[in-house]
Design a protein around this motif. Sequence first.
Motif, PDB file in Angstrom:
ATOM      1  N   GLU A  89       3.643  -8.744  11.036  1.00  0.00           N
ATOM      2  CA  GLU A  89       3.853  -8.522   9.790  1.00  0.00           C
ATOM      3  C   GLU A  89       5.215  -7.971   9.233  1.00  0.00           C
ATOM      4  OE1 GLU A  89       0.514  -7.185   7.662  1.00  0.00           O
ATOM      5  OE2 GLU A  89      -0.968  -8.625   8.641  1.00  0.00           O
ATOM      6  N   ALA A  90       5.663  -8.408   8.167  1.00  0.00           N
ATOM      7  CA  ALA A  90       6.890  -7.737   7.592  1.00  0.00           C
ATOM      8  C   ALA A  90       6.343  -6.355   7.097  1.00  0.00           C
ATOM      9  CB  ALA A  90       7.395  -8.525   6.391  1.00  0.00           C
ATOM     10  N   ASN A  91       7.278  -5.510   7.153  1.00  0.00           N
ATOM     11  CA  ASN A  91       7.163  -3.877   6.681  1.00  0.00           C
ATOM     12  C   ASN A  91       8.221  -3.623   5.698  1.00  0.00           C
ATOM     13  OD1 ASN A  91       6.278  -1.343   6.439  1.00  0.00           O
ATOM     14  ND2 ASN A  91       7.021  -0.678   8.516  1.00  0.00           N
ATOM     15  N   TYR A  92       8.096  -3.640   4.536  1.00  0.00           N
ATOM     16  CA  TYR A  92       9.025  -3.379   3.330  1.00  0.00           C
ATOM     17  C   TYR A  92       9.014  -1.971   2.878  1.00  0.00           C
ATOM     18  CZ  TYR A  92       9.817  -8.382   3.078  1.00  0.00           C
ATOM     19  OH  TYR A  92      10.248  -9.583   3.502  1.00  0.00           O
ATOM     20  N   ILE A  93      10.038  -1.513   2.690  1.00  0.00           N
ATOM     21  CA  ILE A  93       9.965  -0.156   1.600  1.00  0.00           C
ATOM     22  C   ILE A  93      10.885  -0.413   0.391  1.00  0.00           C
ATOM     23  CG2 ILE A  93       9.853   1.175   3.769  1.00  0.00           C
ATOM     24  CD1 ILE A  93      12.808   1.857   3.619  1.00  0.00           C
ATOM     25  N   PHE A  94      10.759   0.518  -0.436  1.00  0.00           N
ATOM     26  CA  PHE A  94      11.501   0.284  -1.692  1.00  0.00           C
ATOM     27  C   PHE A  94      13.130   1.055  -1.289  1.00  0.00           C
ATOM     28  CE2 PHE A  94       7.498   0.758  -3.573  1.00  0.00           C
ATOM     29  CZ  PHE A  94       7.309  -0.038  -4.541  1.00  0.00           C
ATOM     30  N   VAL A  95      14.406   0.238  -1.730  1.00  0.00           N
ATOM     31  CA  VAL A  95      15.452   0.691  -1.582  1.00  0.00           C
ATOM     32  C   VAL A  95      15.678   2.068  -2.361  1.00  0.00           C
ATOM     33  CG1 VAL A  95      17.792   0.133  -1.750  1.00  0.00           C
ATOM     34  CG2 VAL A  95      16.229  -1.347  -0.905  1.00  0.00           C
TER      35      VAL A  95
ATOM     36  N   VAL B  58       0.882  -1.319   0.062  1.00  0.00           N
ATOM     37  CA  VAL B  58       0.081   0.181  -0.032  1.00  0.00           C
ATOM     38  C   VAL B  58       0.911   1.139  -0.041  1.00  0.00           C
ATOM     39  CG1 VAL B  58      -1.898   1.272   1.237  1.00  0.00           C
ATOM     40  CG2 VAL B  58      -1.781  -1.358   1.402  1.00  0.00           C
ATOM     41  N   THR B  59       0.633   2.122  -1.122  1.00  0.00           N
ATOM     42  CA  THR B  59       1.617   3.351  -1.170  1.00  0.00           C
ATOM     43  C   THR B  59       1.228   4.581  -0.031  1.00  0.00           C
ATOM     44  OG1 THR B  59       0.198   4.268  -2.678  1.00  0.00           O
ATOM     45  CG2 THR B  59       1.873   2.834  -3.699  1.00  0.00           C
ATOM     46  N   GLU B  60       1.853   5.512   0.078  1.00  0.00           N
ATOM     47  CA  GLU B  60       1.589   6.338   0.934  1.00  0.00           C
ATOM     48  C   GLU B  60       0.291   7.069   0.517  1.00  0.00           C
ATOM     49  OE1 GLU B  60       5.131   9.017   0.752  1.00  0.00           O
ATOM     50  OE2 GLU B  60       6.260   7.666   2.139  1.00  0.00           O
ATOM     51  N   ASP B  61       0.109   7.028  -0.824  1.00  0.00           N
ATOM     52  CA  ASP B  61      -1.174   7.741  -1.174  1.00  0.00           C
ATOM     53  C   ASP B  61      -2.312   6.689  -1.183  1.00  0.00           C
ATOM     54  OD1 ASP B  61       0.123   9.784  -1.998  1.00  0.00           O
ATOM     55  OD2 ASP B  61       0.485   8.932  -4.175  1.00  0.00           O
ATOM     56  N   GLY B  62      -2.107   5.383  -0.437  1.00  0.00           N
ATOM     57  CA  GLY B  62      -3.373   4.495  -0.334  1.00  0.00           C
ATOM     58  C   GLY B  62      -3.754   3.827  -1.628  1.00  0.00           C
TER      59      GLY B  62
END
Length: 89
Positions: free
Chosen positions: A58-64, A9-13
């Motif tokens: 749950e895992a929490n992923y971000i783009f590198v 889910v992006t910051e924009d939802g």
Amino acid sequence: MDNNSIHFVTEDGENIDFTIIDETKLNGVSYILVTDSPDDESGDCYIMKDISEKDDEEANYIFVEDDKELDAVFEIFQNMMDDDVEIIK
């Protein structure tokens, strides 16, 4: 959703589903290589980093986004891929 997929889910939802291609660790940090193509067709690939705390359910992923980090992890994934898979940066 199966084990080879991740729902993001992006910051924009906006909801985006990615297919996990591979995973690795570097300096104790987990990374996944994902694609936006659900089948074996060519698609865009992204490297995501697990920033979860050990108590998170749950895992929490971000783009590198850091170029040095991205280059290092990209090289690892490139070496891990079969000869029939081409990753272009």
